[in-house]
Motif scaffolding. Structure first.
Motif, mmCIF file in Angstrom:
data_model
loop_
_atom_site.group_PDB
_atom_site.id
_atom_site.type_symbol
_atom_site.label_atom_id
_atom_site.label_comp_id
_atom_site.label_asym_id
_atom_site.label_seq_id
_atom_site.Cartn_x
_atom_site.Cartn_y
_atom_site.Cartn_z
ATOM 1 N N GLU A 99 3.238 7.878 -5.763
ATOM 2 C CA GLU A 99 2.114 7.627 -4.858
ATOM 3 C C GLU A 99 2.503 7.941 -3.416
ATOM 4 O O GLU A 99 1.736 8.565 -2.668
ATOM 5 C CB GLU A 99 1.669 6.171 -4.963
ATOM 6 N N ARG A 100 3.693 7.490 -3.027
ATOM 7 C CA ARG A 100 4.164 7.712 -1.658
ATOM 8 C C ARG A 100 4.345 9.202 -1.368
ATOM 9 O O ARG A 100 3.892 9.708 -0.337
ATOM 10 C CB ARG A 100 5.484 6.974 -1.443
ATOM 11 N N ASP A 112 0.845 -1.186 0.000
ATOM 12 C CA ASP A 112 0.000 0.000 0.000
ATOM 13 C C ASP A 112 0.885 1.243 0.000
ATOM 14 O O ASP A 112 1.306 1.732 1.055
ATOM 15 C CB ASP A 112 -0.913 -0.027 1.230
ATOM 16 N N ASN A 113 1.161 1.761 -1.188
ATOM 17 C CA ASN A 113 2.084 2.893 -1.306
ATOM 18 C C ASN A 113 1.495 4.197 -0.794
ATOM 19 O O ASN A 113 2.230 5.085 -0.360
ATOM 20 C CB ASN A 113 2.545 3.023 -2.755
ATOM 21 N N THR A 114 0.181 4.317 -0.832
ATOM 22 C CA THR A 114 -0.449 5.507 -0.255
ATOM 23 C C THR A 114 -0.228 5.537 1.256
ATOM 24 O O THR A 114 0.192 6.553 1.821
ATOM 25 C CB THR A 114 -1.953 5.532 -0.579
ATOM 26 N N ALA A 115 -0.465 4.401 1.912
ATOM 27 C CA ALA A 115 -0.228 4.323 3.359
ATOM 28 C C ALA A 115 1.247 4.488 3.679
ATOM 29 O O ALA A 115 1.605 5.049 4.724
ATOM 30 C CB ALA A 115 -0.742 2.987 3.900
ATOM 31 N N LYS A 120 1.515 8.174 3.748
ATOM 32 C CA LYS A 120 0.569 8.809 4.672
ATOM 33 C C LYS A 120 0.936 8.572 6.137
ATOM 34 O O LYS A 120 0.937 9.506 6.947
ATOM 35 C CB LYS A 120 -0.826 8.262 4.385
ATOM 36 N N ASP A 129 3.136 11.816 -2.997
ATOM 37 C CA ASP A 129 1.868 12.553 -3.061
ATOM 38 C C ASP A 129 1.073 12.376 -1.768
ATOM 39 O O ASP A 129 0.460 13.337 -1.271
ATOM 40 C CB ASP A 129 1.030 12.071 -4.251
ATOM 41 N N ALA A 130 1.077 11.158 -1.217
ATOM 42 C CA ALA A 130 0.351 10.886 0.030
ATOM 43 C C ALA A 130 0.982 11.631 1.197
ATOM 44 O O ALA A 130 0.278 12.156 2.071
ATOM 45 C CB ALA A 130 0.322 9.386 0.309
#
Length: 312
Positions: A164-165, A129-132, A135, A167-168
């Motif tokens: 993704e990382r 989960d690259n967003t997490a 984040k 940006d999150a």
């Protein structure tokens, strides 16, 4: 005697059926601990799957550069006659067309971790989960800094997952206007490159409160540069991916700069190869996207993420 004849006849038939599955695995060379884990888990999958399915052939190839990996794809297609590919792309943009060419030849393609710039070039995508991954560190650092301070960032390589990382991370920090991101540069998930980037930051910025290194190898390079410069202003170095050395520090409370991390195990390489191979043996397809959760690692739960026998 009849039974023996039947068994002798049945085994080649099973092998012949399984022989139709030739899986190419294209992954980065083990240049640091995370990719060492990727290589280790890929070979674990090869050993286990070839034992469980004697006719299946799994070819694991490592590459140091994107052009080398692109050439390997052509070799696996023309020489090894693969009909299935599981690839951990070294770079996103430069590997998209080579992977698309393989898929256009009828090869089933699973992309792992570093996504392609065109999802039409793949059948399935498996990643953490690259967003997490971006984040959770941002939320933790914002809280530990009480919403104020200067942060420097070390990104990975130019890939979809790094975007993704980052940006999150930025999305969280927008809610904390008194935290300033002084700069963000690529450290290539490499401790030596990260050391050089951090040296530059330390020269340019007189007050740094925390570092988001976005990788545990880069965090080692960052800490080396901080120690060499004898800087005492930096309170936290947040790495990422849950390398055993970093998790051990969190468990022991032995390093005041390393108090939290975020999980992102290279075991997903094993999972991707196993899921793809078993689906193909059944004539099935994987879901378009499979995301493995990332979790904040602190002293309270660190034991769950400590694997001393793993290379990572």
């Amino acid at each position: 005697m009849a039974v023996l004849v039947m068994q002798a006849w049945a085994v080649p038939m099973a092998a012949q059926a399984a022989d139709k599955l030739v899986v190419g695995v294209a992954i980065p060379t083990a240049t640091h601990s995370f990719t060492s884990g990727i290589v280790w888990w890929a070979n674990q999958a090869k050993t286990e799957l070839e034992k469980a399915h004697p006719g299946v052939k799994i070819i694991v190839k490592t590459a140091a550069t994107a052009p080398e990996q692109a050439n390997q794809l052509q070799d696996m297609l023309t020489v090894n006659k693969i009909n299935t590919l599981v690839i951990f792309p070294i770079e996103s943009a430069s590997l998209t067309q080579p992977v698309a060419q393989v898929k256009n030849k009828g090869v089933y393609v699973t992309v792992v971790d570093r996504g392609l710039t065109n999802t039409q070039a793949q059948d399935a995508y498996i990643a953490g989960d690259n967003t997490a991954f971006g984040k959770l560190p941002a939320e933790y650092l914002a809280k530990s800094l009480n919403g104020k301070g200067n942060i420097v960032v070390l990104r990975g390589m130019p890939t979809t997952l790094d975007n993704e990382r980052f940006d999150a991370f930025n999305a969280v920090m927008k809610g904390h206007p008194e935290i300033k991101i002084l700069d963000a540069k690529y450290g290539n998930w490499n401790r030596d490159d990260a050391f050089k980037v951090m040296q530059d930051y330390l020269t340019r910025f007189k007050q740094i409160d925390a570092v988001w290194a976005a990788d545990d190898d880069m965090a080692i390079g960052v800490q080396k540069a901080i120690a060499q410069a004898k800087r005492t202003d930096i309170k936290q170095v947040f790495g990422g991916a849950g390398a055993k050395g970093a998790v051990k520090k969190i468990m022991d409370g032995s390093d005041p700069q390393v108090v939290a991390n975020v999980s992102y195990s290279p075991k997903f390489m094993y999972d991707a190869i196993k899921l793809t191979t078993e689906a193909r043996l059944k004539g099935e397809k994987l879901p378009a996207n499979t995301i493995i959760p990332s979790v904040l690692i602190t002293r309270e739960n660190a034991k769950q993420f400590y694997f001393p026998k793993s290379p990572f």
